[in-house]
Design an enzyme around this catalytic site. Structure first.
Site, mmCIF file in Angstrom:
data_model
loop_
_atom_site.group_PDB
_atom_site.id
_atom_site.type_symbol
_atom_site.label_atom_id
_atom_site.label_comp_id
_atom_site.label_asym_id
_atom_site.label_seq_id
_atom_site.Cartn_x
_atom_site.Cartn_y
_atom_site.Cartn_z
ATOM 1 N N VAL B 104 0.863 -1.193 0.000
ATOM 2 C CA VAL B 104 0.000 0.000 0.000
ATOM 3 C C VAL B 104 0.895 1.238 0.000
ATOM 4 O O VAL B 104 1.727 1.399 0.897
ATOM 5 C CB VAL B 104 -0.894 0.026 1.262
ATOM 6 C CG1 VAL B 104 -1.751 1.295 1.284
ATOM 7 C CG2 VAL B 104 -1.767 -1.218 1.331
ATOM 8 N N GLY B 114 -5.849 12.290 2.654
ATOM 9 C CA GLY B 114 -6.954 11.331 2.640
ATOM 10 C C GLY B 114 -6.903 10.282 1.535
ATOM 11 O O GLY B 114 -7.762 9.399 1.483
ATOM 12 N N LEU B 115 -5.898 10.364 0.671
ATOM 13 C CA LEU B 115 -5.881 9.427 -0.465
ATOM 14 C C LEU B 115 -5.621 7.973 -0.012
ATOM 15 O O LEU B 115 -6.185 7.038 -0.579
ATOM 16 C CB LEU B 115 -4.841 9.855 -1.508
ATOM 17 C CG LEU B 115 -5.075 11.245 -2.112
ATOM 18 C CD1 LEU B 115 -4.056 11.514 -3.214
ATOM 19 C CD2 LEU B 115 -6.495 11.358 -2.665
ATOM 20 N N LYS B 117 -6.600 6.547 2.689
ATOM 21 C CA LYS B 117 -7.871 6.031 3.180
ATOM 22 C C LYS B 117 -8.799 5.678 2.009
ATOM 23 O O LYS B 117 -9.421 4.614 1.992
ATOM 24 C CB LYS B 117 -8.508 7.076 4.103
ATOM 25 C CG LYS B 117 -9.741 6.551 4.804
ATOM 26 C CD LYS B 117 -10.321 7.509 5.801
ATOM 27 C CE LYS B 117 -11.570 6.900 6.435
ATOM 28 N NZ LYS B 117 -12.366 6.047 5.545
ATOM 29 N N TYR B 147 -4.164 2.050 9.952
ATOM 30 C CA TYR B 147 -5.092 0.937 9.758
ATOM 31 C C TYR B 147 -6.110 0.824 10.905
ATOM 32 O O TYR B 147 -7.280 0.540 10.680
ATOM 33 C CB TYR B 147 -4.328 -0.377 9.589
ATOM 34 C CG TYR B 147 -3.531 -0.418 8.308
ATOM 35 C CD1 TYR B 147 -4.178 -0.441 7.078
ATOM 36 C CD2 TYR B 147 -2.139 -0.398 8.308
ATOM 37 C CE1 TYR B 147 -3.454 -0.453 5.891
ATOM 38 C CE2 TYR B 147 -1.412 -0.411 7.122
ATOM 39 C CZ TYR B 147 -2.067 -0.443 5.917
ATOM 40 O OH TYR B 147 -1.366 -0.452 4.742
HETATM 41 C C1 LIG Z 1 0.493 4.887 4.820
HETATM 42 C C2 LIG Z 1 0.058 5.712 3.629
HETATM 43 C C3 LIG Z 1 -0.477 4.783 2.522
HETATM 44 C C4 LIG Z 1 -1.070 6.649 4.080
HETATM 45 O O1 LIG Z 1 -1.491 7.417 2.982
HETATM 46 P P1 LIG Z 1 -2.001 8.928 3.161
HETATM 47 O O2 LIG Z 1 -2.679 9.315 1.902
HETATM 48 O O3 LIG Z 1 -0.899 9.784 3.632
HETATM 49 O O4 LIG Z 1 -3.062 8.725 4.340
HETATM 50 P P2 LIG Z 1 -4.417 9.555 4.579
HETATM 51 O O5 LIG Z 1 -4.151 10.993 4.278
HETATM 52 O O6 LIG Z 1 -5.532 8.909 3.832
HETATM 53 O O7 LIG Z 1 -4.602 9.317 6.125
HETATM 54 C C5 LIG Z 1 -5.782 8.757 6.692
HETATM 55 C C6 LIG Z 1 -5.657 8.867 8.202
HETATM 56 O O8 LIG Z 1 -4.553 8.065 8.653
HETATM 57 C C7 LIG Z 1 -3.589 8.880 9.316
HETATM 58 N N1 LIG Z 1 -2.251 8.443 8.915
HETATM 59 C C8 LIG Z 1 -1.712 8.547 7.698
HETATM 60 N N2 LIG Z 1 -0.472 8.047 7.681
HETATM 61 C C9 LIG Z 1 -0.233 7.631 8.937
HETATM 62 C C10 LIG Z 1 0.887 7.037 9.574
HETATM 63 N N3 LIG Z 1 2.009 6.771 8.909
HETATM 64 N N4 LIG Z 1 0.775 6.740 10.877
HETATM 65 C C11 LIG Z 1 -0.355 7.006 11.545
HETATM 66 N N5 LIG Z 1 -1.439 7.574 11.009
HETATM 67 C C12 LIG Z 1 -1.367 7.899 9.720
HETATM 68 C C13 LIG Z 1 -3.856 10.284 8.845
HETATM 69 O O9 LIG Z 1 -3.426 11.216 9.807
HETATM 70 C C14 LIG Z 1 -5.335 10.285 8.639
HETATM 71 O O10 LIG Z 1 -5.985 10.484 9.876
HETATM 72 P P3 LIG Z 1 -7.385 11.273 9.965
HETATM 73 O O11 LIG Z 1 -8.414 10.373 9.332
HETATM 74 O O12 LIG Z 1 -7.590 11.472 11.423
HETATM 75 O O13 LIG Z 1 -7.188 12.546 9.186
HETATM 76 C C15 LIG Z 1 1.185 6.581 3.064
HETATM 77 O O14 LIG Z 1 1.658 7.407 4.093
HETATM 78 C C16 LIG Z 1 2.365 5.809 2.518
HETATM 79 O O15 LIG Z 1 2.401 5.453 1.342
HETATM 80 N N6 LIG Z 1 3.376 5.547 3.379
HETATM 81 C C17 LIG Z 1 4.592 4.879 2.994
HETATM 82 C C18 LIG Z 1 4.363 3.427 2.669
HETATM 83 C C19 LIG Z 1 3.747 2.645 3.808
HETATM 84 O O16 LIG Z 1 4.214 2.669 4.921
HETATM 85 N N7 LIG Z 1 2.660 1.909 3.492
HETATM 86 C C20 LIG Z 1 1.993 1.050 4.407
HETATM 87 C C21 LIG Z 1 2.475 -0.314 4.170
HETATM 88 S S1 LIG Z 1 2.409 -1.333 5.564
#
Ligand SMILES: CC(C)(COP(=O)(O)OP(=O)(O)OC[C@H]1O[C@@H](n2cnc3c(N)ncnc32)[C@H](O)[C@@H]1OP(=O)(O)O)[C@@H](O)C(=O)NCCC(=O)NCCS
Ligand SMILES: CC(C)(COP(=O)(O)OP(=O)(O)OC[C@H]1O[C@@H](n2cnc3c(N)ncnc32)[C@H](O)[C@@H]1OP(=O)(O)O)[C@@H](O)C(=O)NCCC(=O)NCCS
Lengths: 166, 166
Positions: B104, B114-115, B117, B147
């Site tokens: 992911v 929010g993307l 999510k 998650y």
């Molecule tokens: C994890 C990831 C997919 C999240 O994508 P994103 O578009 O930044 O997340 P969103 O903006 O949709 O966040 C949704 C919610 O989760 C929270 N969130 C996002 N990243 C987070 C993190 N690393 N740790 C904790 N919370 C997080 C946001 O604050 C947001 O909270 P809210 O609903 O209260 O506003 C992205 O940060 C990413 O690609 N990270 C690097 C790769 C990775 O670690 N992937 C997961 C594989 S296990």
């Protein structure tokens, strides 16, 4: 009585496929065989899984799931006419980077003599032959020891965390 | 500048396949689209995964793994000529009883709005449409909150325990 001599390499291949392998058995009157190719009677498979305490699942969905399963391992008690299914495991995954093990079961009357360990060994070796890099599984809390003794790492241990969504 | 009007249902289907769906975007000048069918440029995919900090993997193995992946979701920044990949997720599994989410990622410059999510929502809905019963994933410790907020249960919580074998 089934004598060991009935299991020639030809019989092994013909009844269980070319990737079949005999499983060490503590009872010399019983021949046990791992197979990836012998097809399952779905009723017999569900009976095995029910015998270890799992709830029955709709047959049509089980068939579909098996059709899309990367690796299916049957442990068979050999009989020239009616081999019986005494153990089972299956893996989903892409067959390259990831595989996940599900539905590991040894029939209760065959448990406790090392067959579960042999089943996992055969399953992991088969995944290794495919070239799979990483293997995961989800276990019931009651069998954590079974996997830890075989070298599996329980998560989360600070490295990876596991999630579940139903 | 890309105007929203360029993304008609016909364009959506033609460029991204019939299961494509627009992703809500906080910037009205940008159209974002989820697709299961638009094929990936493997170099672009690896660049995305490297941008989020993951190590490069042999291209041939990635291609093979993708070929055997149940569901591949691309999040594309729409452009009539050159859509750009800004997010990705994939699932292995049998498509009936089990599915497991891997890889992911949202490109760093698109994170935090929010993307991620929306990407998980689209992925889970697609699995639901297939009829998958249970979804699992392994997360890095740094994204556990991401998650948990979306309704995932961290294991082991006494119900299931997760293992890892490398
Ligand atoms: C994890 C990831 C997919 C999240 O994508 P994103 O578009 O930044 O997340 P969103 O903006 O949709 O966040 C949704 C919610 O989760 C929270 N969130 C996002 N990243 C987070 C993190 N690393 N740790 C904790 N919370 C997080 C946001 O604050 C947001 O909270 P809210 O609903 O209260 O506003 C992205 O940060 C990413 O690609 N990270 C690097 C790769 C990775 O670690 N992937 C997961 C594989 S296990
Ligand atoms: C778990 C199962 C596959 C083990 O099969 P088995 O043939 O009885 O196991 P083995 O005899 O190969 O045992 C290997 C080792 O694990 C240990 N072990 C076996 N079952 C165990 C359990 N439930 N908890 C802890 N340790 C266990 C054995 O004591 C043995 O230890 P040793 O190497 O020190 O002798 C079998 O008990 C079974 O089908 N259980 C019900 C279904 C199930 O829970 N499957 C796991 C899905 S998550």
């Amino acid at each position: 009585m089934i004598s060991s001599s009935s299991l020639t390499p030809e019989v092994l291949e013909q009844a269980y496929g070319h990737r079949a392998r005999e499983c060490p058995s503590s009872n010399e009157q019983i021949n046990l065989v791992f197979s990836q190719d012998r097809s399952f009677d779905l009723v017999e498979l569900e009976q095995l899984l029910e015998a270890v305490g799992w709830s029955r699942r709709p047959m049509r969905r089980v068939r579909l799931a098996l059709d899309h399963t990367l690796l299916k391992v049957g442990l068979w008690r050999h009989d020239p006419l009616f081999p019986r299914l005494v153990g089972f495991a299956r893996c989903t995954g892409d067959g390259v980077l990831e595989a996940t093990v599900w539905d590991v079961a040894i029939h209760p009357i065959y448990q406790g003599v090392g067959l579960g360990k042999h089943l996992m060994d055969y399953t992991l070796e088969s995944l290794k032959e495919m070239g799979v890099k990483r293997v995961t599984l989800f276990a019931d809390p009651g069998v954590v020891d079974f996997y830890e003794r075989q070298g599996w790492t329980l998560e989360p241990d600070g490295h990876k965390c596991a999630f579940w969504y139903a």
